[in-house]
Design a protein around this motif. Sequence first.
Motif, PDB file in Angstrom:
ATOM      1  N   SER A 127      -9.973  11.139   7.205  1.00 48.99           N
ATOM      2  CA  SER A 127      -8.575  10.711   7.368  1.00 48.99           C
ATOM      3  C   SER A 127      -7.664  11.550   6.480  1.00 48.99           C
ATOM      4  O   SER A 127      -7.141  11.074   5.471  1.00 48.99           O
ATOM      5  CB  SER A 127      -8.446   9.226   7.025  1.00 48.99           C
ATOM      6  OG  SER A 127      -7.113   8.780   7.213  1.00 48.99           O
ATOM      7  N   ASP A 152      -3.850   5.433   2.709  1.00 45.68           N
ATOM      8  CA  ASP A 152      -4.303   5.577   4.094  1.00 45.68           C
ATOM      9  C   ASP A 152      -5.148   6.822   4.326  1.00 45.68           C
ATOM     10  O   ASP A 152      -5.554   7.086   5.465  1.00 45.68           O
ATOM     11  CB  ASP A 152      -3.097   5.621   5.040  1.00 45.68           C
ATOM     12  CG  ASP A 152      -2.292   4.332   5.021  1.00 45.68           C
ATOM     13  OD1 ASP A 152      -2.898   3.266   4.807  1.00 45.68           O
ATOM     14  OD2 ASP A 152      -1.064   4.399   5.208  1.00 45.68           O
ATOM     15  N   HIS A 153      -5.419   7.604   3.259  1.00 50.54           N
ATOM     16  CA  HIS A 153      -6.053   8.909   3.465  1.00 50.54           C
ATOM     17  C   HIS A 153      -7.160   9.158   2.440  1.00 50.54           C
ATOM     18  O   HIS A 153      -7.091   8.695   1.305  1.00 50.54           O
ATOM     19  CB  HIS A 153      -4.991  10.006   3.397  1.00 50.54           C
ATOM     20  CG  HIS A 153      -3.899   9.790   4.391  1.00 50.54           C
ATOM     21  ND1 HIS A 153      -4.057  10.058   5.727  1.00 50.54           N
ATOM     22  CD2 HIS A 153      -2.645   9.286   4.244  1.00 50.54           C
ATOM     23  CE1 HIS A 153      -2.948   9.727   6.373  1.00 50.54           C
ATOM     24  NE2 HIS A 153      -2.071   9.256   5.501  1.00 50.54           N
ATOM     25  N   SER A 195       0.837  -1.187   0.000  1.00 46.44           N
ATOM     26  CA  SER A 195       0.000   0.000   0.000  1.00 46.44           C
ATOM     27  C   SER A 195       0.873   1.238   0.000  1.00 46.44           C
ATOM     28  O   SER A 195       2.007   1.232   0.491  1.00 46.44           O
ATOM     29  CB  SER A 195      -0.921  -0.013   1.214  1.00 46.44           C
ATOM     30  OG  SER A 195      -0.163   0.084   2.400  1.00 46.44           O
TER      31      SER A 195
END
Length: 331
Positions: free
Chosen positions: A207, A8-9, A3
């Motif tokens: 996020s 992650d956002h 990843s």
Amino acid sequence: MSSTLLDDHDVVLFDLDGTVYRGGELVAGALEAVRSVHERAVPVRYVTNNASKPARAVADHLTGLGLAAAPEEVSTSAQAGASVLAAELPAGAAVLVVGSASLADEVAAVGLAPVRRAADEPVAVVQGHSTGTGWADLAEACLAIRAGARWVACNEDRTLPTERGLLPGNGAMVAALRAATDREPLVAGKPERPLLDAAVASAGARSPLMVGDRLDTDIAGAVTAGMPSLMVLTGVHQAVDLLAAPEGLRPDHLAADLSALHRPAAETRIAAAAGWAARVEGGALELSGDGDALSALRALCARRWAAGSGPLPVRAADERAGAVLVELGLS
């Protein structure tokens, strides 16, 4: 496939000056990196402390440089400053504007009355960057603030990165008023929360990732807002500043440029790095090993920050480490 940091956002907040562009030039790698974020359908927000231009002009500038950008993707400190005042003042209240015409337009857009003279009895002063600000403008603001007007600074950036080098920013003018009034402004832009909170809310995100080049605004703002951050070495602050950064000005990730968004998060996280050893030895921070310079810097920062405050010179334990310290400007 590993990843990436982007995975992650759900929104990326990009600083502009020094991160995406410098004046009229895109930073190397910015075009490809931001385009790839769009292709992944991850929202972006261009979050700028520069209050001199409206969101549409910022979007047009980015588009002219090759980056497709819409006004709703731009969040400015002028918008944040006007919103802060609108939440505190009654509709139609007079606000003395120290800054550009676009800042005055933002004040009017939230239902307040922009004025330029202390004689108009403003109940607040809002100050943003403008190359046209002079002594006469500061004098009017000084009188209003000393008479009790609320003072909001769109931002406190002391310098502004351009293709010519660093030039005076709004913070330099704020410092002049601070000296003349013995007052402190409420700051709407980075490193305070109003600007970043508004940008995240506009994207409906949960996020966010803040990306910037300045420790005292971009990174400190992310820390204040409780969001992770990526620092890129394309603008104001460099390795020596990062290593000495106090708690509250420390990024989670470090990279040369924006291309790091599309690499594994573990590669950019500030932590011990394979191939490098950083240790405190004999009152100094000592580096040894082999590998690339940025990995060495991440390892040095992780160890230096863990060591606490106080002077801690950096030295090399071997030839390769010595060359890397020279490359990083830490020799």
